[in-house]
Design a protein around this motif. Structure first.
Motif, PDB file in Angstrom:
ATOM      1  N   ALA A 151       4.858  21.550  -7.434  1.00  0.00           N
ATOM      2  CA  ALA A 151       4.378  20.515  -8.355  1.00  0.00           C
ATOM      3  C   ALA A 151       5.476  19.535  -8.727  1.00  0.00           C
ATOM      4  CB  ALA A 151       3.806  21.166  -9.610  1.00  0.00           C
ATOM      5  N   ASP A 152       6.697  20.049  -8.968  1.00  0.00           N
ATOM      6  CA  ASP A 152       7.797  19.179  -9.370  1.00  0.00           C
ATOM      7  C   ASP A 152       8.221  18.226  -8.262  1.00  0.00           C
ATOM      8  OD1 ASP A 152       8.500  19.311 -12.022  1.00  0.00           O
ATOM      9  OD2 ASP A 152       9.877  20.979 -11.802  1.00  0.00           O
ATOM     10  N   ASN A 153       7.821  18.502  -7.021  1.00  0.00           N
ATOM     11  CA  ASN A 153       8.278  17.690  -5.892  1.00  0.00           C
ATOM     12  C   ASN A 153       7.142  17.046  -5.117  1.00  0.00           C
ATOM     13  OD1 ASN A 153      11.415  18.138  -5.678  1.00  0.00           O
ATOM     14  ND2 ASN A 153      10.495  20.085  -6.291  1.00  0.00           N
ATOM     15  N   THR A 154       6.010  16.888  -5.788  1.00  0.00           N
ATOM     16  CA  THR A 154       4.928  16.006  -5.340  1.00  0.00           C
ATOM     17  C   THR A 154       4.620  15.064  -6.507  1.00  0.00           C
ATOM     18  OG1 THR A 154       3.333  17.727  -5.982  1.00  0.00           O
ATOM     19  CG2 THR A 154       3.884  17.551  -3.643  1.00  0.00           C
ATOM     20  N   PRO A 155       3.897  13.992  -6.276  1.00  0.00           N
ATOM     21  CA  PRO A 155       3.679  13.034  -7.358  1.00  0.00           C
ATOM     22  C   PRO A 155       2.974  13.625  -8.573  1.00  0.00           C
ATOM     23  CG  PRO A 155       3.180  12.027  -5.248  1.00  0.00           C
ATOM     24  CD  PRO A 155       3.416  13.485  -4.976  1.00  0.00           C
ATOM     25  N   TYR A 156       3.523  13.331  -9.751  1.00  0.00           N
ATOM     26  CA  TYR A 156       2.838  13.597 -11.015  1.00  0.00           C
ATOM     27  C   TYR A 156       1.940  12.416 -11.389  1.00  0.00           C
ATOM     28  CZ  TYR A 156       5.518  17.739 -12.538  1.00  0.00           C
ATOM     29  OH  TYR A 156       6.051  19.000 -12.672  1.00  0.00           O
ATOM     30  N   TRP A 182       4.538   6.717  -2.863  1.00  0.00           N
ATOM     31  CA  TRP A 182       4.670   8.127  -3.234  1.00  0.00           C
ATOM     32  C   TRP A 182       5.295   8.203  -4.621  1.00  0.00           C
ATOM     33  CZ3 TRP A 182       3.574  12.857  -0.865  1.00  0.00           C
ATOM     34  CH2 TRP A 182       4.270  13.968  -1.298  1.00  0.00           C
ATOM     35  N   GLN A 183       4.455   8.438  -5.640  1.00  0.00           N
ATOM     36  CA  GLN A 183       4.893   8.430  -7.029  1.00  0.00           C
ATOM     37  C   GLN A 183       5.654   7.149  -7.348  1.00  0.00           C
ATOM     38  OE1 GLN A 183       5.601  11.979  -9.616  1.00  0.00           O
ATOM     39  NE2 GLN A 183       7.721  11.472  -9.245  1.00  0.00           N
ATOM     40  N   SER A 192       6.097  -3.758   2.445  1.00  0.00           N
ATOM     41  CA  SER A 192       4.856  -4.540   2.409  1.00  0.00           C
ATOM     42  C   SER A 192       3.624  -3.699   2.716  1.00  0.00           C
ATOM     43  CB  SER A 192       4.943  -5.686   3.428  1.00  0.00           C
ATOM     44  OG  SER A 192       5.038  -5.172   4.750  1.00  0.00           O
ATOM     45  N   LEU A 193       3.816  -2.404   2.961  1.00  0.00           N
ATOM     46  CA  LEU A 193       2.708  -1.550   3.391  1.00  0.00           C
ATOM     47  C   LEU A 193       2.182  -0.711   2.235  1.00  0.00           C
ATOM     48  CD1 LEU A 193       1.054  -0.552   5.882  1.00  0.00           C
ATOM     49  CD2 LEU A 193       2.711   1.335   6.034  1.00  0.00           C
ATOM     50  N   PRO A 194       0.900  -0.847   1.874  1.00  0.00           N
ATOM     51  CA  PRO A 194       0.347   0.044   0.852  1.00  0.00           C
ATOM     52  C   PRO A 194       0.195   1.457   1.403  1.00  0.00           C
ATOM     53  CG  PRO A 194      -1.389  -1.310   1.798  1.00  0.00           C
ATOM     54  CD  PRO A 194      -0.091  -1.814   2.372  1.00  0.00           C
ATOM     55  N   SER A 195       0.096   2.405   0.512  1.00  0.00           N
ATOM     56  CA  SER A 195      -0.167   3.786   0.892  1.00  0.00           C
ATOM     57  C   SER A 195      -1.625   4.125   0.593  1.00  0.00           C
ATOM     58  CB  SER A 195       0.765   4.732   0.120  1.00  0.00           C
ATOM     59  OG  SER A 195       2.107   4.471   0.434  1.00  0.00           O
ATOM     60  N   PHE A 196      -2.072   5.248   1.136  1.00  0.00           N
ATOM     61  CA  PHE A 196      -3.477   5.617   1.009  1.00  0.00           C
ATOM     62  C   PHE A 196      -3.599   7.100   0.676  1.00  0.00           C
ATOM     63  CE2 PHE A 196      -3.040   2.128   3.977  1.00  0.00           C
ATOM     64  CZ  PHE A 196      -3.942   1.203   3.480  1.00  0.00           C
ATOM     65  N   GLY A 197      -4.672   7.445   0.001  1.00  0.00           N
ATOM     66  CA  GLY A 197      -4.907   8.836  -0.346  1.00  0.00           C
ATOM     67  C   GLY A 197      -6.380   9.166  -0.353  1.00  0.00           C
ATOM     68  N   THR A 198      -6.674  10.443  -0.238  1.00  0.00           N
ATOM     69  CA  THR A 198      -8.048  10.930  -0.345  1.00  0.00           C
ATOM     70  C   THR A 198      -8.053  12.201  -1.181  1.00  0.00           C
ATOM     71  OG1 THR A 198      -7.921  12.307   1.649  1.00  0.00           O
ATOM     72  CG2 THR A 198      -8.665  10.023   1.923  1.00  0.00           C
ATOM     73  N   GLN A 199      -9.192  12.489  -1.778  1.00  0.00           N
ATOM     74  CA  GLN A 199      -9.363  13.743  -2.497  1.00  0.00           C
ATOM     75  C   GLN A 199     -10.810  14.206  -2.357  1.00  0.00           C
ATOM     76  OE1 GLN A 199      -8.523  13.685  -6.721  1.00  0.00           O
ATOM     77  NE2 GLN A 199      -8.459  15.926  -6.857  1.00  0.00           N
ATOM     78  N   ILE A 200     -10.963  15.483  -2.051  1.00  0.00           N
ATOM     79  CA  ILE A 200     -12.277  16.118  -1.978  1.00  0.00           C
ATOM     80  C   ILE A 200     -12.210  17.389  -2.802  1.00  0.00           C
ATOM     81  CG2 ILE A 200     -14.042  17.138  -0.505  1.00  0.00           C
ATOM     82  CD1 ILE A 200     -12.886  15.499   1.816  1.00  0.00           C
ATOM     83  N   THR A 201     -13.054  17.504  -3.812  1.00  0.00           N
ATOM     84  CA  THR A 201     -13.128  18.705  -4.632  1.00  0.00           C
ATOM     85  C   THR A 201     -14.536  19.271  -4.549  1.00  0.00           C
ATOM     86  OG1 THR A 201     -11.498  17.781  -6.169  1.00  0.00           O
ATOM     87  CG2 THR A 201     -12.752  19.686  -6.926  1.00  0.00           C
ATOM     88  N   PHE A 202     -14.627  20.568  -4.283  1.00  0.00           N
ATOM     89  CA  PHE A 202     -15.920  21.250  -4.156  1.00  0.00           C
ATOM     90  C   PHE A 202     -15.943  22.425  -5.115  1.00  0.00           C
ATOM     91  CE2 PHE A 202     -18.537  24.429  -1.611  1.00  0.00           C
ATOM     92  CZ  PHE A 202     -19.744  23.936  -2.085  1.00  0.00           C
ATOM     93  N   LYS A 203     -16.983  22.462  -5.963  1.00  0.00           N
ATOM     94  CA  LYS A 203     -17.172  23.555  -6.906  1.00  0.00           C
ATOM     95  C   LYS A 203     -18.521  24.217  -6.614  1.00  0.00           C
ATOM     96  CE  LYS A 203     -14.440  21.338 -10.557  1.00  0.00           C
ATOM     97  NZ  LYS A 203     -14.421  20.857 -11.967  1.00  0.00           N
ATOM     98  N   THR A 218       4.486   5.269   3.126  1.00  0.00           N
ATOM     99  CA  THR A 218       5.937   5.303   3.258  1.00  0.00           C
ATOM    100  C   THR A 218       6.563   4.964   1.921  1.00  0.00           C
ATOM    101  OG1 THR A 218       7.848   4.380   4.428  1.00  0.00           O
ATOM    102  CG2 THR A 218       6.030   2.878   3.968  1.00  0.00           C
ATOM    103  N   ASP A 219       7.742   5.465   1.700  1.00  0.00           N
ATOM    104  CA  ASP A 219       8.452   5.227   0.455  1.00  0.00           C
ATOM    105  C   ASP A 219       9.753   4.473   0.714  1.00  0.00           C
ATOM    106  OD1 ASP A 219       8.320   5.540  -2.328  1.00  0.00           O
ATOM    107  OD2 ASP A 219       9.826   7.119  -2.284  1.00  0.00           O
ATOM    108  N   LYS A 220       9.779   3.706   1.804  1.00  0.00           N
ATOM    109  CA  LYS A 220      10.994   3.004   2.209  1.00  0.00           C
ATOM    110  C   LYS A 220      10.671   1.546   2.549  1.00  0.00           C
ATOM    111  CE  LYS A 220      13.208   7.199   3.967  1.00  0.00           C
ATOM    112  NZ  LYS A 220      12.184   8.107   3.408  1.00  0.00           N
ATOM    113  N   PRO A 221      11.670   0.665   2.542  1.00  0.00           N
ATOM    114  CA  PRO A 221      11.450  -0.734   2.928  1.00  0.00           C
ATOM    115  C   PRO A 221      10.987  -0.836   4.380  1.00  0.00           C
ATOM    116  CG  PRO A 221      13.580  -0.442   1.844  1.00  0.00           C
ATOM    117  CD  PRO A 221      13.062   0.924   2.107  1.00  0.00           C
ATOM    118  N   ASP A 222      10.391  -1.987   4.734  1.00  0.00           N
ATOM    119  CA  ASP A 222       9.892  -2.191   6.103  1.00  0.00           C
ATOM    120  C   ASP A 222      10.988  -2.003   7.142  1.00  0.00           C
ATOM    121  OD1 ASP A 222       7.498  -2.772   4.935  1.00  0.00           O
ATOM    122  OD2 ASP A 222       7.637  -4.944   5.204  1.00  0.00           O
ATOM    123  N   SER A 223      12.216  -2.404   6.810  1.00  0.00           N
ATOM    124  CA  SER A 223      13.307  -2.323   7.780  1.00  0.00           C
ATOM    125  C   SER A 223      13.708  -0.887   8.098  1.00  0.00           C
ATOM    126  CB  SER A 223      14.535  -3.080   7.252  1.00  0.00           C
ATOM    127  OG  SER A 223      14.952  -2.539   6.008  1.00  0.00           O
TER     128      SER A 223
END
Length: 360
Positions: A151-156, A182-183, A192-203, A218-223
């Protein structure tokens, strides 16, 4: 035994901002607050009073401090919703260190609009709690006093926009996200690149929750762009009335170099078992392992990278309906000597802690 932790937490205090007379509609605006203070003693005795760098909550040694203090406003109607949370403490200081200025003090700031008159379909934009993982910065919502390495090393937290849908029976939750990284509240300069995410929760029932969350970006510049692909899966199972299990697994890969076809990987399994001994006493046992041999997330400069096993045990005592007393013992053991004690590298770090949480 190498660690002592005392944490005092004051939970959410939640109340409508306008008094209601009998028969009146409740106010759509609610104000809440959260306060969590702590004391930790690390028997490895870090020279600068800061716990190992992969820990972002409860990270100060041998001092009484504030982990998280927050004031939050929520506005909810049938078609519109919004949240604003402002915070202070050692948690935001450590976890939001890369954010500029007052952004470090924002816990959440988002607005949402319902897109369908008949279905639970929403679009929200702003700063949110992350869609990844089963733990959060709010201690009272977690089974353990401290957060898992996972948990401490993924986005809060994350910033962007999300489209979400919950089925009429409440069993499925689906979400697609466009994120700033990423956080990240602000995208990395030169990226210049956005990031993307998905979530699926089943109960499938009230006793089972299954969740799958992903991140691409990515969490780095384009270069220096190195694409990152990450997946988190967890399940929460109320096995019996008194016994529950949470099992989680993270797996991620990142390009070794810009435009490379080879990837570095990391992974982390975690298992937490919780048992309700009486109506007032609960115990939880946690086992975890984090393998980041290439140092993508946790860099060590040691031969085998960060390969660490963690074990913790905590007891919770419900003093009153709104007062929770918590104790925890936790140990880290690394394959390499990735911890420091008396100015020398060692393979272990251990602590014991207590917390007092009050909600009103």
């Amino acid at each position: 035994m190498k660690y002592f932790s005392l944490s005092i937490a004051i939970f959410y205090l939640s109340f409508p901002v306008f008094a209601q007379e009998a028969g009146d509609k409740p106010s759509p605006l609610t104000i809440s607050g959260y306060l969590e203070t702590y004391y930790i003693y690390d028997f490895n005795k870090p020279a600068d009073n800061t716990r190992p760098s992969f820990i972002y909550s409860f990270n100060r040694h041998n001092e009484v401090n504030l982990n998280l203090g927050m004031i939050r406003a929520s506005y909810t109607t049938e078609k519109v919703r919004a949240n604003l949370g402002l915070m202070a403490g050692t948690y935001p200081n450590a976890n939001l260190a890369s954010e500029p200025g007052v952004l470090k003090n924002i816990y959440e700031a988002n607005t949402g609009v319902k897109l369908s008159a008949n279905k639970n379909l929403w679009i929200d934009a702003g700063i949110f709690s992350a869609h990844i993982g089963f733990e959060s910065a709010i201690g009272k919502d977690c089974w353990n006093l401290t957060r898992s390495i996972l948990a401490d090393n993924t986005p809060y937290y994350e910033a962007g926009a999300k489209l979400s849908y919950t089925t009429d029976n409440g069993k499925w939750f689906l979400s697609a996200l466009v994120l700033n990284g990423w956080q990240r509240m602000q995208r990395v300069r030169g990226n210049s690149l956005p990031s993307f995410g998905t979530q699926i929760t089943f109960k499938p029932s009230s006793a089972i929750t299954l969740n799958s969350s992903s991140f691409i970006g990515t969490d780095k510049p384009d270069s220096a762009r190195q694409m990152r692909y990450f997946h988190n899966f967890y399940g929460i199972f109320q096995v019996t009335e008194k016994f529950a299990i949470t099992a989680g697994f993270d797996y991620g890969i990142e390009q070794k170099a810009p435009e490379a076809s080879h990837y570095n990987s990391w992974y982390s399994p975690v298992l937490i078992a919780r048992y309700t001994i009486t109506a007032k006493v609960t115990a939880a046992l946690r086992g975890e392992y984090y393998n980041d041999k290439s140092g993508v997330i946790i860099y060590t400069a040691t031969p085998h990278g960060f390969r660490t096993t963690g074990v913790s045990f905590n007891m919770d005592y419900l003093i009153a309906d709104n007062v929770l007393w918590r104790t925890e013992i936790r140990n880290f053991t690394g394959k390499d000597a990735t911890f420091v004690k008396d100015n020398r590298a060692v393979k272990t770090d251990t602590f014991v802690g207590t917390s007092l949480a009050i909600s009103f």
